[in-house]
Scaffold this active site. Sequence first.
Site, PDB file in Angstrom:
ATOM      1  N   ASP A 197      -8.492  -5.933  -5.100  1.00 55.08           N
ATOM      2  CA  ASP A 197      -8.043  -4.512  -4.508  1.00 55.08           C
ATOM      3  C   ASP A 197      -8.879  -3.600  -5.204  1.00 55.08           C
ATOM      4  OD1 ASP A 197      -6.975  -2.327  -3.471  1.00 55.08           O
ATOM      5  OD2 ASP A 197      -4.971  -3.163  -3.345  1.00 55.08           O
ATOM      6  N   SER A 206       0.826  -1.247   0.007  1.00 54.14           N
ATOM      7  CA  SER A 206       0.169  -0.125  -0.115  1.00 54.14           C
ATOM      8  C   SER A 206       0.921   1.212  -0.078  1.00 54.14           C
ATOM      9  CB  SER A 206      -1.003   0.135   0.961  1.00 54.14           C
ATOM     10  OG  SER A 206      -1.951   0.856   1.232  1.00 54.14           O
ATOM     11  N   HIS A 229      -7.895  -5.163  -0.715  1.00 50.16           N
ATOM     12  CA  HIS A 229      -6.924  -4.410  -0.250  1.00 50.16           C
ATOM     13  C   HIS A 229      -6.325  -4.831   1.171  1.00 50.16           C
ATOM     14  CE1 HIS A 229      -3.820  -1.034  -0.376  1.00 50.16           C
ATOM     15  NE2 HIS A 229      -4.235  -0.950   0.677  1.00 50.16           N
TER      16      HIS A 229
END
Length: 347
Positions: A292, A138, A321
Amino acid sequence: MSPHPYYNPELHGPYERIDIGPLDLEDGGQLPQCTLAVAVHGQLNAAKDNAILVPTWYSGTSKIMEQVYIGPGRPLDPAKYCILVVNQIGNGLSTSPHHGAKPWAFPKVRIGDDVRAQHRLLTEHFGIRRLALVFGGSMGAQQTYEWAVRYPEMVERAAPLAGTASNTEHDTLFSETLCEALTSDPGFAEGRYGSAAEVAAGLRRHARLWTVMGWSTEFFQQGRHRALGFDSMNDFVDRFMSGYFGPMDPNNLLAMAWKWQRGDVARHTGGDLPAALGRIRAHTYVMPISHDMFFPPADAERECHHVPRGVFRPIECIDGHLGLFGTDPAAIAQIDANLRELLALPA
């Protein structure tokens, strides 16, 4: 340093806070005393060529990176490597808004500022000149790309997980709603609240938005919350999601969100993203998560085409995610397999 009941070694340690001195910021201003919280697993060898850097993601600390990705017999094995997990600026352990007398006036910090600070830490404090791997998820992936573009001669291998080199308009817009969930709470008081408890309603809205986008539609359809030990979705939202975000400092979250929204390695090349990615020398495994909705695989694949030694390795995981949290053992096994293969490649 201002006390805060959530940001402490009992919950997130052990880690060492290392003062790297003043840090001039890309958008102007300065952190007069930049302190990075670092968790070190393993030892540097004599040549100092066994170092792995793991930056942290939005809201996360070094603790979850250790719990999910580091361990004996795994690719990130402290018996073989010196794994340095560096908490990003603003995450509550490294220099963050809540540490200052005026947290609402914390200067604007970019991904590039994090990476320059980490570079100073590694080279000046630890004497490291080469990194066997930079691996992050991320916002950690954003930092991974920034490392590979900014310091291509230092990064031998890179593994951006569930993140992109240039933030998209869609992602920027959604993260803006996360910010508005906090700032629209009357208790936020333009950042001058006395404690996170005064922004409890905003933090709950923030957690609910994360629930909607952080997990996938398939996660909901298949009732994955039950496999994680929650009887109902309301219970999952209240105890897991709100329980996670509820204790955090809103100004810290906003500081991280601001740089997340502006993550873009193309600023090194006047906005030319292919040219920026073309600077990367590292063996790079690009690992988006299949479901995601923040950083979808198509965005990651488009970028991967411009990385000279880039290999596209999507991770199949219906959790979306937040599969980054380690909720799907099969997904973690895929990540481990990719990292093991990547680390076996010659530098």
